[in-house]
Design a protein around this motif. Structure first.
Motif, PDB file in Angstrom:
ATOM      1  N   ILE A 102      23.550 -11.565 -25.558  1.00  0.00           N
ATOM      2  CA  ILE A 102      24.738 -11.772 -26.380  1.00  0.00           C
ATOM      3  C   ILE A 102      25.777 -10.675 -26.199  1.00  0.00           C
ATOM      4  CG2 ILE A 102      23.459 -13.070 -28.124  1.00  0.00           C
ATOM      5  CD1 ILE A 102      23.564 -10.490 -29.879  1.00  0.00           C
ATOM      6  N   ASN A 103      25.477  -9.690 -25.335  1.00  0.00           N
ATOM      7  CA  ASN A 103      26.387  -8.568 -25.102  1.00  0.00           C
ATOM      8  C   ASN A 103      26.407  -8.235 -23.622  1.00  0.00           C
ATOM      9  OD1 ASN A 103      27.669  -7.645 -27.479  1.00  0.00           O
ATOM     10  ND2 ASN A 103      25.753  -6.808 -28.251  1.00  0.00           N
ATOM     11  N   PRO A 104      27.433  -7.522 -23.167  1.00  0.00           N
ATOM     12  CA  PRO A 104      27.442  -7.108 -21.764  1.00  0.00           C
ATOM     13  C   PRO A 104      26.315  -6.131 -21.468  1.00  0.00           C
ATOM     14  CG  PRO A 104      29.227  -6.050 -22.965  1.00  0.00           C
ATOM     15  CD  PRO A 104      28.642  -7.067 -23.884  1.00  0.00           C
ATOM     16  N   PRO A 105      25.862  -6.093 -20.220  1.00  0.00           N
ATOM     17  CA  PRO A 105      24.757  -5.212 -19.850  1.00  0.00           C
ATOM     18  C   PRO A 105      25.203  -3.791 -19.595  1.00  0.00           C
ATOM     19  CG  PRO A 105      25.481  -6.439 -17.948  1.00  0.00           C
ATOM     20  CD  PRO A 105      26.317  -6.922 -19.098  1.00  0.00           C
ATOM     21  N   SER A 106      24.222  -2.891 -19.548  1.00  0.00           N
ATOM     22  CA  SER A 106      24.429  -1.524 -19.085  1.00  0.00           C
ATOM     23  C   SER A 106      23.448  -1.271 -17.954  1.00  0.00           C
ATOM     24  CB  SER A 106      24.202  -0.529 -20.214  1.00  0.00           C
ATOM     25  OG  SER A 106      24.430   0.797 -19.784  1.00  0.00           O
ATOM     26  N   ALA A 107      23.956  -0.801 -16.819  1.00  0.00           N
ATOM     27  CA  ALA A 107      23.122  -0.567 -15.635  1.00  0.00           C
ATOM     28  C   ALA A 107      23.189   0.899 -15.243  1.00  0.00           C
ATOM     29  CB  ALA A 107      23.581  -1.446 -14.480  1.00  0.00           C
ATOM     30  N   VAL A 108      22.063   1.443 -14.790  1.00  0.00           N
ATOM     31  CA  VAL A 108      21.989   2.847 -14.409  1.00  0.00           C
ATOM     32  C   VAL A 108      20.972   3.000 -13.282  1.00  0.00           C
ATOM     33  CG1 VAL A 108      20.212   3.426 -16.105  1.00  0.00           C
ATOM     34  CG2 VAL A 108      21.812   5.193 -15.359  1.00  0.00           C
ATOM     35  N   SER A 109      21.136   4.031 -12.472  1.00  0.00           N
ATOM     36  CA  SER A 109      20.186   4.334 -11.415  1.00  0.00           C
ATOM     37  C   SER A 109      19.774   5.798 -11.507  1.00  0.00           C
ATOM     38  CB  SER A 109      20.807   4.075 -10.040  1.00  0.00           C
ATOM     39  OG  SER A 109      19.946   4.480  -9.005  1.00  0.00           O
ATOM     40  N   TRP A 110      18.459   6.056 -11.451  1.00  0.00           N
ATOM     41  CA  TRP A 110      18.015   7.461 -11.468  1.00  0.00           C
ATOM     42  C   TRP A 110      17.522   7.937 -10.100  1.00  0.00           C
ATOM     43  CZ3 TRP A 110      13.019   7.294 -10.015  1.00  0.00           C
ATOM     44  CH2 TRP A 110      12.136   6.362 -10.550  1.00  0.00           C
ATOM     45  N   GLY A 111      17.643   7.099  -9.074  1.00  0.00           N
ATOM     46  CA  GLY A 111      17.246   7.522  -7.744  1.00  0.00           C
ATOM     47  C   GLY A 111      17.489   6.437  -6.721  1.00  0.00           C
ATOM     48  N   THR A 112      17.275   6.757  -5.462  1.00  0.00           N
ATOM     49  CA  THR A 112      17.481   5.813  -4.372  1.00  0.00           C
ATOM     50  C   THR A 112      16.589   4.583  -4.529  1.00  0.00           C
ATOM     51  OG1 THR A 112      18.065   7.627  -2.894  1.00  0.00           O
ATOM     52  CG2 THR A 112      17.415   5.560  -1.858  1.00  0.00           C
ATOM     53  N   ASN A 113      17.220   3.413  -4.394  1.00  0.00           N
ATOM     54  CA  ASN A 113      16.523   2.127  -4.460  1.00  0.00           C
ATOM     55  C   ASN A 113      15.888   1.870  -5.815  1.00  0.00           C
ATOM     56  OD1 ASN A 113      15.978  -0.327  -3.276  1.00  0.00           O
ATOM     57  ND2 ASN A 113      14.282   0.392  -2.012  1.00  0.00           N
ATOM     58  N   ARG A 114      16.507   2.414  -6.874  1.00  0.00           N
ATOM     59  CA  ARG A 114      16.015   2.222  -8.233  1.00  0.00           C
ATOM     60  C   ARG A 114      17.168   1.785  -9.133  1.00  0.00           C
ATOM     61  NH1 ARG A 114      11.311   2.070 -11.691  1.00  0.00           N
ATOM     62  NH2 ARG A 114      12.268   1.836 -13.749  1.00  0.00           N
ATOM     63  N   LEU A 115      16.949   0.725  -9.913  1.00  0.00           N
ATOM     64  CA  LEU A 115      17.934   0.228 -10.868  1.00  0.00           C
ATOM     65  C   LEU A 115      17.251  -0.064 -12.186  1.00  0.00           C
ATOM     66  CD1 LEU A 115      19.717  -2.390  -8.589  1.00  0.00           C
ATOM     67  CD2 LEU A 115      20.747  -0.267  -9.410  1.00  0.00           C
ATOM     68  N   ASP A 116      17.930   0.227 -13.296  1.00  0.00           N
ATOM     69  CA  ASP A 116      17.470  -0.153 -14.631  1.00  0.00           C
ATOM     70  C   ASP A 116      18.618  -0.814 -15.363  1.00  0.00           C
ATOM     71  OD1 ASP A 116      14.604   1.186 -15.337  1.00  0.00           O
ATOM     72  OD2 ASP A 116      15.701   2.400 -13.888  1.00  0.00           O
ATOM     73  N   ILE A 117      18.355  -2.014 -15.924  1.00  0.00           N
ATOM     74  CA  ILE A 117      19.387  -2.797 -16.602  1.00  0.00           C
ATOM     75  C   ILE A 117      18.928  -3.072 -18.021  1.00  0.00           C
ATOM     76  CG2 ILE A 117      20.885  -4.818 -16.460  1.00  0.00           C
ATOM     77  CD1 ILE A 117      18.654  -4.244 -13.567  1.00  0.00           C
ATOM     78  N   PHE A 118      19.873  -2.977 -18.960  1.00  0.00           N
ATOM     79  CA  PHE A 118      19.596  -3.184 -20.378  1.00  0.00           C
ATOM     80  C   PHE A 118      20.574  -4.193 -20.953  1.00  0.00           C
ATOM     81  CE2 PHE A 118      18.248   1.000 -19.100  1.00  0.00           C
ATOM     82  CZ  PHE A 118      17.003   1.145 -19.677  1.00  0.00           C
TER      83      PHE A 118
END
Length: 398
Positions: A102-118
């Motif tokens: 119901i809301n836009p996502p937030s995406a972040v990366s803490w290293g190469t070839n790593r993604l975390d989406i909320f």
């Protein structure tokens, strides 16, 4: 630099009412790859007449790599990436990642070839998905439930390898926090740490070094408030917030270009851009003052730093075209109050990211609600100073 007197006009409270609309797919060409998805994108727009907020998540984990996320008309998450020489799954196609948001996502990366989406689910809880380097976890279409009940989009940040910090507003409009410590979620997989405050805006969080966090939001007086994790404690306290003055008409946007340096931007009640910096020892121009950067804007600001002493700021003017200003290290370009026109006509505010020195990528939704892209290549704007590359899809604002 000019000193900005603190604005004294107060805004009415932002409306919590949400509206939705569906848009017919139009004006998208290109070749589809096997297995690619071309979604129609939906969103819920704030009914209040405040400047428009962001609708997508953008991040990078290495040079020549971009990842973009948005919500489809089925409320599922969709993803597109730029990897070295091409858009995947195709120029107009998007990869479906499931879920219902119901809301836009937030995406972040803490290293190469790593993604975390909320993202915030239809039950108002926080959900999480990760790209581990070879697969989506928990699966391509499933999401990990992190609990909570939220009244804002998530704001995620990383200050080091295998470290994540996520912020959002609870149903009481107080700030809440959860961290991935490298081996577990703290305070628990579904629990959240209360950080106090009562806010009228989405949070903006930034990390300028290991074990350091700075969070900003607008209070009920629409002034800017700040809290920091200093490495061992919350400043000014676990539930307290530092008042940085001003009266604002947009969500804040914060960025750090080096250790012990912060720059914060927001729109005043005149819809001009205002700026404050933490210089390492003091707030500039003062703890309650703000520097006026001119312009008249119709969207939240978006700010990115591609190196020390460099800032690039983007926003939509009253003609809904994209405008840009840069801090070059010694002066504002094109001037302290002037802005460079980058063309286009947009239905959403910009999202910008930098994957290396002298490189910028900017995204926004056109009047056909497709995603558009422009890049600063180091010497010129691509495809041109006023042109934009269409990446397909049909989106709406949140």
């Amino acid at each position: 630099m000019e000193k900005h007197e603190v604005l004294s006009e107060h805004l009415s409270d932002l409306s919590g009412n949400l509206i939705s609309r569906r848009v017919v797919l139009a004006g998208i060409g290109g070749t589809f790859l096997a297995g690619s998805v071309l979604p129609l994108f939906s969103a819920k727009a704030l009914a209040a007449a405040n400047p428009r907020g962001a609708n997508a998540g953008v991040t990078t984990w290495s040079a020549n790599r971009l990842d973009i996320f948005g919500i489809g008309t089925d409320d599922a998450m969709y993803h597109k990436s730029w990897a070295s020489a091409h858009w995947s799954p195709s120029i107009p196609g998007w990869e479906g990642l499931g879920g219902a948001f119901i809301n836009p996502p937030s995406a972040v990366s803490w290293g190469t070839n790593r993604l975390d989406i909320f993202g915030i689910g239809t039950d108002d809880a926080m959900y999480h998905k990760a790209w581990t380097g070879s697969r989506w976890a928990p699966s391509p279409t499933d999401w990990e439930n992190l609990g909570g009940l939220f009244n804002s989009p998530p704001c995620a940040v990383s200050w080091g390898s295998n470290r994540l910090d996520i912020f959002g507003l609870g149903t009481d409009n107080a700030m809440y926090h959860k961290a991935w410590t490298g081996s577990r979620w703290a305070p628990s997989p579904t629990g959240w740490e209360g950080l106090g405050g009562v806010f009228n805006s989405n949070p903006s969080a930034v990390a300028w070094g290991p074990n350091r966090l700075d969070i900003f939001g607008l209070g009920t007086d629409n002034a800017m408030y700040h809290k920091a994790w200093t490495g061992s404690a919350w400043y000014p306290s676990g539930g307290g917030w530092e008042n940085l003055g001003g009266v604002f008409n947009s969500n804040p946007c914060a960025v750090a270009w080096s250790p012990n340096r912060l720059d914060i931007f927001g729109l005043g009640t005149d819809n001009a851009m205002y700026h404050k910096a933490w210089t390492g020892s003091a707030w500039y121009p003062s703890i309650s003052g703000w520097e006026r950067l001119g312009g008249v804007f119709n969207s939240d600001p978006c700010v990115v730093a591609w190196g020390p002493n460099r800032l690039d700021i983007f926003g939509l003017g009253t003609d809904n075209a994209m405008y840009h200003k840069a801090w070059t290290g010694s002066a504002w370009y094109p001037s302290i109050s002037g802005w460079e026109g980058l063309g286009g006509v947009f239905n959403s505010p910009p999202r910008a990211v930098a994957w290396g020195p002298n490189r910028l990528d900017i995204f926004g939704l056109g009047t056909d609600n497709a995603m558009y892209h422009k890049a600063w290549t180091g010497s010129a704007w691509y495809p041109s100073i006023s042109g934009w590359e269409s990446l397909g899809g049909v989106f709406n604002l949140f």
